[in-house]
Motif scaffolding. Structure first.
Motif, PDB file in Angstrom:
ATOM      1  N   GLN A   1     -13.623   4.360  14.662  1.00  0.00           N
ATOM      2  CA  GLN A   1     -14.710   4.256  13.691  1.00  0.00           C
ATOM      3  C   GLN A   1     -14.428   5.033  12.415  1.00  0.00           C
ATOM      4  O   GLN A   1     -15.310   5.678  11.851  1.00  0.00           O
ATOM      5  N   LYS A   2     -13.195   4.999  11.964  1.00  0.00           N
ATOM      6  CA  LYS A   2     -12.833   5.687  10.731  1.00  0.00           C
ATOM      7  C   LYS A   2     -13.079   4.797   9.530  1.00  0.00           C
ATOM      8  O   LYS A   2     -12.908   3.584   9.599  1.00  0.00           O
ATOM      9  N   VAL A   3     -13.488   5.440   8.437  1.00  0.00           N
ATOM     10  CA  VAL A   3     -13.609   4.720   7.175  1.00  0.00           C
ATOM     11  C   VAL A   3     -12.897   5.513   6.094  1.00  0.00           C
ATOM     12  O   VAL A   3     -12.663   6.708   6.237  1.00  0.00           O
ATOM     13  N   THR A   4     -12.545   4.831   5.023  1.00  0.00           N
ATOM     14  CA  THR A   4     -11.957   5.471   3.848  1.00  0.00           C
ATOM     15  C   THR A   4     -12.916   5.278   2.695  1.00  0.00           C
ATOM     16  O   THR A   4     -13.380   4.158   2.453  1.00  0.00           O
ATOM     17  N   PHE A   5     -13.169   6.363   1.971  1.00  0.00           N
ATOM     18  CA  PHE A   5     -14.164   6.353   0.903  1.00  0.00           C
ATOM     19  C   PHE A   5     -13.534   6.162  -0.472  1.00  0.00           C
ATOM     20  O   PHE A   5     -12.426   6.640  -0.739  1.00  0.00           O
ATOM     21  N   GLY A   6     -14.263   5.471  -1.339  1.00  0.00           N
ATOM     22  CA  GLY A   6     -13.939   5.474  -2.750  1.00  0.00           C
ATOM     23  C   GLY A   6     -14.403   6.777  -3.376  1.00  0.00           C
ATOM     24  O   GLY A   6     -15.061   7.598  -2.730  1.00  0.00           O
ATOM     25  N   THR A   7     -14.079   6.960  -4.659  1.00  0.00           N
ATOM     26  CA  THR A   7     -14.406   8.221  -5.326  1.00  0.00           C
ATOM     27  C   THR A   7     -15.847   8.268  -5.811  1.00  0.00           C
ATOM     28  O   THR A   7     -16.332   9.329  -6.178  1.00  0.00           O
ATOM     29  N   GLY A   8     -16.523   7.141  -5.800  1.00  0.00           N
ATOM     30  CA  GLY A   8     -17.940   7.135  -6.155  1.00  0.00           C
ATOM     31  C   GLY A   8     -18.194   6.878  -7.624  1.00  0.00           C
ATOM     32  O   GLY A   8     -17.342   7.136  -8.475  1.00  0.00           O
ATOM     33  N   THR A   9     -19.386   6.345  -7.889  1.00  0.00           N
ATOM     34  CA  THR A   9     -19.861   6.141  -9.260  1.00  0.00           C
ATOM     35  C   THR A   9     -21.190   6.856  -9.414  1.00  0.00           C
ATOM     36  O   THR A   9     -22.094   6.693  -8.585  1.00  0.00           O
ATOM     37  N   LYS A  10     -21.300   7.649 -10.483  1.00  0.00           N
ATOM     38  CA  LYS A  10     -22.542   8.365 -10.744  1.00  0.00           C
ATOM     39  C   LYS A  10     -23.478   7.482 -11.546  1.00  0.00           C
ATOM     40  O   LYS A  10     -23.107   6.975 -12.610  1.00  0.00           O
ATOM     41  N   LEU A  11     -24.656   7.287 -11.041  1.00  0.00           N
ATOM     42  CA  LEU A  11     -25.674   6.476 -11.697  1.00  0.00           C
ATOM     43  C   LEU A  11     -26.753   7.378 -12.260  1.00  0.00           C
ATOM     44  O   LEU A  11     -27.277   8.245 -11.556  1.00  0.00           O
ATOM     45  N   GLN A  12     -27.084   7.162 -13.515  1.00  0.00           N
ATOM     46  CA  GLN A  12     -28.175   7.877 -14.163  1.00  0.00           C
ATOM     47  C   GLN A  12     -29.178   6.851 -14.658  1.00  0.00           C
ATOM     48  O   GLN A  12     -28.835   5.984 -15.463  1.00  0.00           O
ATOM     49  N   VAL A  13     -30.399   6.928 -14.141  1.00  0.00           N
ATOM     50  CA  VAL A  13     -31.464   6.026 -14.583  1.00  0.00           C
ATOM     51  C   VAL A  13     -32.334   6.786 -15.568  1.00  0.00           C
ATOM     52  O   VAL A  13     -32.944   7.795 -15.219  1.00  0.00           O
ATOM     53  N   ILE A  14     -32.396   6.262 -16.770  1.00  0.00           N
ATOM     54  CA  ILE A  14     -33.090   6.945 -17.867  1.00  0.00           C
ATOM     55  C   ILE A  14     -34.525   6.451 -17.971  1.00  0.00           C
ATOM     56  O   ILE A  14     -34.744   5.246 -18.058  1.00  0.00           O
ATOM     57  N   PRO A  15     -35.496   7.379 -17.940  1.00  0.00           N
ATOM     58  CA  PRO A  15     -36.918   6.963 -18.003  1.00  0.00           C
ATOM     59  C   PRO A  15     -37.234   6.283 -19.344  1.00  0.00           C
ATOM     60  O   PRO A  15     -36.633   6.591 -20.358  1.00  0.00           O
TER      61      PRO A  15
ATOM     62  N   ILE B   1      -8.902   2.182  -3.069  1.00  0.00           N
ATOM     63  CA  ILE B   1     -10.298   1.786  -3.242  1.00  0.00           C
ATOM     64  C   ILE B   1     -10.726   2.315  -4.596  1.00  0.00           C
ATOM     65  O   ILE B   1     -10.614   3.518  -4.859  1.00  0.00           O
ATOM     66  N   GLU B   2     -11.212   1.452  -5.458  1.00  0.00           N
ATOM     67  CA  GLU B   2     -11.542   1.850  -6.821  1.00  0.00           C
ATOM     68  C   GLU B   2     -13.017   1.631  -7.111  1.00  0.00           C
ATOM     69  O   GLU B   2     -13.546   0.542  -6.913  1.00  0.00           O
ATOM     70  N   GLN B   3     -13.643   2.690  -7.580  1.00  0.00           N
ATOM     71  CA  GLN B   3     -14.990   2.609  -8.115  1.00  0.00           C
ATOM     72  C   GLN B   3     -14.939   3.142  -9.530  1.00  0.00           C
ATOM     73  O   GLN B   3     -14.127   3.995  -9.854  1.00  0.00           O
ATOM     74  N   ASN B   4     -15.821   2.645 -10.357  1.00  0.00           N
ATOM     75  CA  ASN B   4     -15.829   3.072 -11.746  1.00  0.00           C
ATOM     76  C   ASN B   4     -16.083   4.575 -11.805  1.00  0.00           C
ATOM     77  O   ASN B   4     -17.140   5.055 -11.405  1.00  0.00           O
ATOM     78  N   SER B   5     -15.110   5.313 -12.306  1.00  0.00           N
ATOM     79  CA  SER B   5     -15.253   6.761 -12.321  1.00  0.00           C
ATOM     80  C   SER B   5     -16.182   7.248 -13.418  1.00  0.00           C
ATOM     81  O   SER B   5     -16.669   8.372 -13.389  1.00  0.00           O
ATOM     82  N   GLU B   6     -16.416   6.374 -14.399  1.00  0.00           N
ATOM     83  CA  GLU B   6     -17.338   6.767 -15.465  1.00  0.00           C
ATOM     84  C   GLU B   6     -18.774   6.597 -14.982  1.00  0.00           C
ATOM     85  O   GLU B   6     -19.080   5.692 -14.209  1.00  0.00           O
ATOM     86  N   ALA B   7     -19.627   7.463 -15.472  1.00  0.00           N
ATOM     87  CA  ALA B   7     -21.029   7.384 -15.097  1.00  0.00           C
ATOM     88  C   ALA B   7     -21.657   6.116 -15.674  1.00  0.00           C
ATOM     89  O   ALA B   7     -21.265   5.648 -16.746  1.00  0.00           O
ATOM     90  N   LEU B   8     -22.604   5.589 -14.941  1.00  0.00           N
ATOM     91  CA  LEU B   8     -23.330   4.411 -15.381  1.00  0.00           C
ATOM     92  C   LEU B   8     -24.744   4.826 -15.760  1.00  0.00           C
ATOM     93  O   LEU B   8     -25.481   5.366 -14.927  1.00  0.00           O
ATOM     94  N   ASN B   9     -25.092   4.606 -17.007  1.00  0.00           N
ATOM     95  CA  ASN B   9     -26.431   4.953 -17.494  1.00  0.00           C
ATOM     96  C   ASN B   9     -27.208   3.665 -17.744  1.00  0.00           C
ATOM     97  O   ASN B   9     -26.724   2.789 -18.461  1.00  0.00           O
ATOM     98  N   ILE B  10     -28.383   3.557 -17.140  1.00  0.00           N
ATOM     99  CA  ILE B  10     -29.200   2.370 -17.368  1.00  0.00           C
ATOM    100  C   ILE B  10     -30.651   2.784 -17.581  1.00  0.00           C
ATOM    101  O   ILE B  10     -31.067   3.882 -17.194  1.00  0.00           O
ATOM    102  N   GLN B  11     -31.396   1.875 -18.174  1.00  0.00           N
ATOM    103  CA  GLN B  11     -32.794   2.131 -18.456  1.00  0.00           C
ATOM    104  C   GLN B  11     -33.628   1.853 -17.202  1.00  0.00           C
ATOM    105  O   GLN B  11     -33.336   0.903 -16.445  1.00  0.00           O
ATOM    106  N   GLU B  12     -34.645   2.646 -17.008  1.00  0.00           N
ATOM    107  CA  GLU B  12     -35.563   2.429 -15.901  1.00  0.00           C
ATOM    108  C   GLU B  12     -36.101   1.004 -15.907  1.00  0.00           C
ATOM    109  O   GLU B  12     -36.422   0.454 -16.960  1.00  0.00           O
TER     110      GLU B  12
END
Lengths: 113, 111
Positions: free
Chosen positions: A99-113, A4-15
């Motif tokens: 009811q087992k699930v397997t998780f991806g590594t997650g993507t960190k989201l940063q919303v910039i004001p 299971i692949e999630q973008n390991s790099e953080a995602l920065n977006i504008q508010e």
């Protein structure tokens, strides 16, 4: 092997913009896929579930799509806010019970004001 | 938080010592899980339980054992802690197939 692949790099977006996070998987045939939110120092919190026979699911500003042909789920947050900043995890079920699930590594989201 | 507590919340121990982490739920749900979370690996399933005295191994079970003598308690034991078991441990319950509820986590450091 299963992956299971999630973008390991953080995602920065504008508010105010729409954030789109990706979850790709290989060698799975999930009956459903879940998305969770995790804040630093806390456990994951369930957000949405989409089943294999559903193309799209919405909840307030959240939208999830599920393409079993592409083996991909997209998670959208519209009109993003700084409070949406967190790590987002996708999880796939494992057919066979318990009811087992397997998780991806997650993507960190940063919303910039 | 679905009535899930974990204890202790933080623990520092030395290599070779036994460690037991406790997960307690107040709602008598059948399915309980222990995960560990490490940078670059995400959440990985250690063991799970589908009822009292019914447990099974997950993806990363080596070095861990579990016990569930009561519906509300699920214990995770590191028989002889190693530095590679330094991690954040999460307990979860599953009410339906639709979602899991997680506890607050235990941060374990093995020196």
């Amino acid at each position: 092997s299963q992956k299971i692949e999630q973008n390991s790099e953080a995602l920065n977006i504008q508010e105010g913009k729409t954030a789109t996070l990706t979850c790709n998987y290989t060698n799975y045939s999930p009956a459903y896929l879940q998305w969770y939110r995790q804040d630093p120092g806390r456990g994951p919190v369930f957000l949405l579930l989409i089943r294999e026979n559903e193309k799209e699911k919405r909840k307030e500003r959240l939208k999830v799509t599920f393409d079993t042909t592409l083996k991909q789920s997209l998670f959208h947050i519209t009109a993003s806010q700084p409070a949406d900043s967190a790590t987002y995890l996708c999880a796939l079920d494992e057919k066979g019970g318990y009811q087992k699930v397997t998780f991806g590594t997650g993507t960190k989201l940063q919303v910039i004001p | 938080d679905a009535g899930i507590t974990q204890s202790p919340r933080h623990k520092v121990t030395e290599t070779g010592t036994p460690v037991t982490l406790r997960c307690h739920q107040t709602e008598n749900h059948r399915y309980m899980y222990w995960y560990r979370q490490d940078p670059g690996h995400g959440l990985r399933l250690i063991h799970y339980s589908y009822g009292v005295k019914d447990t099974d191994k997950g993806e990363v079970s080596d070095g861990y054992s579990v016990s569930r003598s009561k519906t509300e308690d699920f214990l995770l034991t590191l028989e002889s802690a190693t530095s590679s078991q330094t991690s954040v441990y999460f307990c979860a319950i599953s009410v339906t197939r639709d979602e899991q509820f997680f506890g607050p986590g235990t941060r374990l450091t093995v020196l």
